[in-house]
Enzyme design. Structure first.
Site, PDB file in Angstrom:
ATOM      1  N   ASP A 199       0.826  -1.206   0.000  1.00  0.00           N
ATOM      2  CA  ASP A 199       0.000   0.000   0.000  1.00  0.00           C
ATOM      3  C   ASP A 199       0.870   1.270   0.000  1.00  0.00           C
ATOM      4  OD1 ASP A 199      -2.832   0.922   0.408  1.00  0.00           O
ATOM      5  OD2 ASP A 199      -1.978   1.816   2.212  1.00  0.00           O
ATOM      6  N   GLU A 235       1.804  -0.212  -4.753  1.00  0.00           N
ATOM      7  CA  GLU A 235       0.892   0.869  -5.134  1.00  0.00           C
ATOM      8  C   GLU A 235       1.721   2.151  -5.168  1.00  0.00           C
ATOM      9  OE1 GLU A 235      -3.272   3.077  -3.892  1.00  0.00           O
ATOM     10  OE2 GLU A 235      -1.790   2.601  -2.382  1.00  0.00           O
TER      11      GLU A 235
END
Ligand code: ISL
Length: 537
Positions: free
Chosen positions: A227, A283
């Site tokens: 993330d 990400e």
């Protein structure tokens, strides 16, 4: 036959599951790991190579799991570690790899690490988070947190959703710093105050976070989706004072920090020390492909990076041409292996963005015809649109509930859920249920299945080169080649029929509307149609 020798994550189609919204077996209206396990047959039927599970770890759910309170357990709402192990084993039995989310930038404010860090200025873990002196009225710098309550998407005249964040800056007032009354210092959070940022320049943090990866690697997971990983190496004492978090603002340039690359090399070494091609996809939320490409390092950082500019690109041939050329320029033969994604749990589904099912079908052909690893988002194979979420049902601080609507499995009743789900159903849930669509060979899931099968059987589609060829306005066409294997992918972005001479004889392998599959290409593309073609046998 599929091409040999490439790691699985290059040829894979990876299917993202947002566990809360996938399948509920316990009757609390929230999906769970057992629900996913029971739906593995659907995923095997579809032909996906891997699943990526959004967070299922213990969490107060301020950001629905992206606020992790324990990296090494399962939140009771999703089940137990035993449920996870069963899901992993059953997925592996079907040759489906399992990738899990890993949230390195921040933890929950309820994580024991932060609870201790917050307890006193001289607490042993004080330096695990980013604390700064100051006075309660002046944050240490001008960084601003994500999530404003304002949508980052606006509806355009032609019915498509346009990303506001690329064009107009969003006015964000919220600071990325929160004052802690008890210890009289500020702490940093690029997201919610409930998501304090970890201090990755502290070697104890690096070691502890490596341990969380080892925990799941030892359990047998095949990889991680990391993330907001581009943001972990930040330095709040350097750089422009006005730097935004880089997540909701065009000022995202300011969120590139050299330190991040060093951390990524450490993570790569850890993953590569395990056998079985463990993978990390990051990400990297920088809306510039040239910058994203840097996060592959020299093949010693991330295995894969999400590249989001295409997700924020309108459905129009010239724009998509630009995106494809961009990727080829920056991730060409010497660069990183590309990835393609059109929908996820943070943005309106592409079916909703592009406005029509015909375009969404053509988009599926485009997505699976491009060079790189493909990411699908659960429900796109059903052609789901975002749910309309009435104000009294809004739960996400980032305004992203619509794309997180529950998956309708059955036509009737609760659509296969054990209780009324936590969010409203997507539009026309009965007609878009898997049960209803499976009965119709012309439906969207059957199209996805044919596309995945075509890809799996073609080294050109899985690993081949890509070369754009001349095409009339409103159409994109490209060759994919690997050894003797060759495909031609043609995508119409227009609502009018288009004649085009492709040279030579071609057979329609897959058509977005199913028309003429197995037959000779007749030289005309139907409105909004996309096709995968091969040479006659
Ligand atoms: O959601 C967004 C726009 O609507 C993005 O700006 C998003 O904040 C960004 O992609 C980072 O997302 C990831 O980290 C967040 C989490 O809320 C998202 O769900 C996750 O995908 C914080 O952990």
């Amino acid at each position: 036959m599929p091409a040999m020798g490439a790691p699985w994550w290059q040829t894979a189609v990876i299917y993202q599951i947002y566990p809360r919204s996938f399948a509920d077996t316990t009757g609390d209206g929230i999906g769970d790991l057992e629900g996913i396990r029971r739906r593995l047959d659907h995923l095997a039927w579809l032909g996906v190579d891997a699943i990526w599970l959004s967070p299922f770890f213990p969490s107060p759910m301020a950001d629905f799991g992206y606020d992790v309170a324990d990296h090494c357990d399962v939140d009771p709402v999703f089940g137990t570690l035993g449920d996870f192990d069963r899901l992993l084993a059953d997925a592996h039995e079907r040759d489906i790899k399992v990738v899990i989310d890993w949230v390195p930038n921040h933890t929950s404010d309820q994580h024991p690490w932060f609870v201790e860090s917050r307890s006193a200025r001289d607490a042993p873990k004080r330096g695990w988070y980013v604390w700064r002196d100051g006075t309660p009225d002046t944050p240490p710098n001008g960084w601003r947190a994500a999530f404003t309550g304002e949508s980052t998407w606006v509806r355009d005249d032609d019915g498509q959703l346009r990303p506001r964040l690329l064009d107009d800056p969003v006015g964000i007032e919220a600071s990325a710093w929160t004052w802690d009354d008890a210890t009289e210092q500020w702490y940093l959070h690029l997201f919610l105050p409930e998501q304090p940022d970890l201090e990755w320049r502290n070697p104890e943090v690096v070691a502890a976070m490596h341990d969380t990866l080892r925990f799941w690697l030892d359990r047998g997971v095949d990889g991680f989706r990391a993330d907001v990983v581009h943001a972990i190496g930040k330095d709040p004492d350097a750089g422009p004072d006005a730097a935004a978090s880089g997540l909701t603002s065009p000022e995202s340039d300011t969120s590139e920090w050299e330190q991040t690359h060093e951390i990524l090399r450490g993570l790569r070494t850890l993953l590569d020390s395990y056998d079985g091609d463990r993978m990390m996809v990051g990400e990297v939320f920088l809306l510039d492909t040239a910058k994203v490409a840097r996060y592959y390092g020299d093949g010693d950082e991330l295995h894969l990076c999400f590249n989001f500019p295409p997700l924020f690109t309108r459905w129009a041939a010239p724009r998509w041409r630009g995106r494809i050329l961009d990727v080829e320029e920056h991730m060409g033969s010497v660069g990183g292996w590309p990835t393609w994604v059109l929908s996820n749990h943070d943005n309106p589904r592409h079916r909703s963005r592009y406005g029509t099912e015909a375009r969404a079908r053509a988009a599926a052909v485009l997505l699976l015809g491009l060079r790189g690893t493909t990411f699908l988002y659960a429900g796109e194979e059903l052609g789901l649109e975002d749910a309309e979420v009435p104000p009294d049902r809004v739960v996400d601080p980032g305004g992203r509930d619509g794309c997180r609507a529950p998956i309708p499995w059955d036509r009737d009743g609760l659509h296969g859920w054990a209780a009324e789900p936590w969010l409203p159903w997507p539009p026309d849930a009965a007609d878009h249920s898997l049960e209803a669509l499976l009965a119709d060979a012309a439906s969207m899931p059957h199209l996805y299945r044919r596309l995945l099968a075509a890809r799996r059987s073609s080294p050109a589609l899985q690993l081949g080169s890509i070369e754009l060829v001349d095409a009339p306005d409103g159409v994109l066409a490209w060759h994919r080649r690997h050894g003797d294997d060759e495909r031609l992918v043609v995508v119409s972005f227009t609502a009018a029929p288009v004649d085009l001479d492709l040279g030579g004889a071609w057979v329609i392998e897959v058509a977005s509307d199913g028309a003429g599959e197995g037959g000779r290409w007749a030289g005309t593309l139907a409105p909004d149609q996309a096709v995968v073609l091969h040479h006659p046998e």
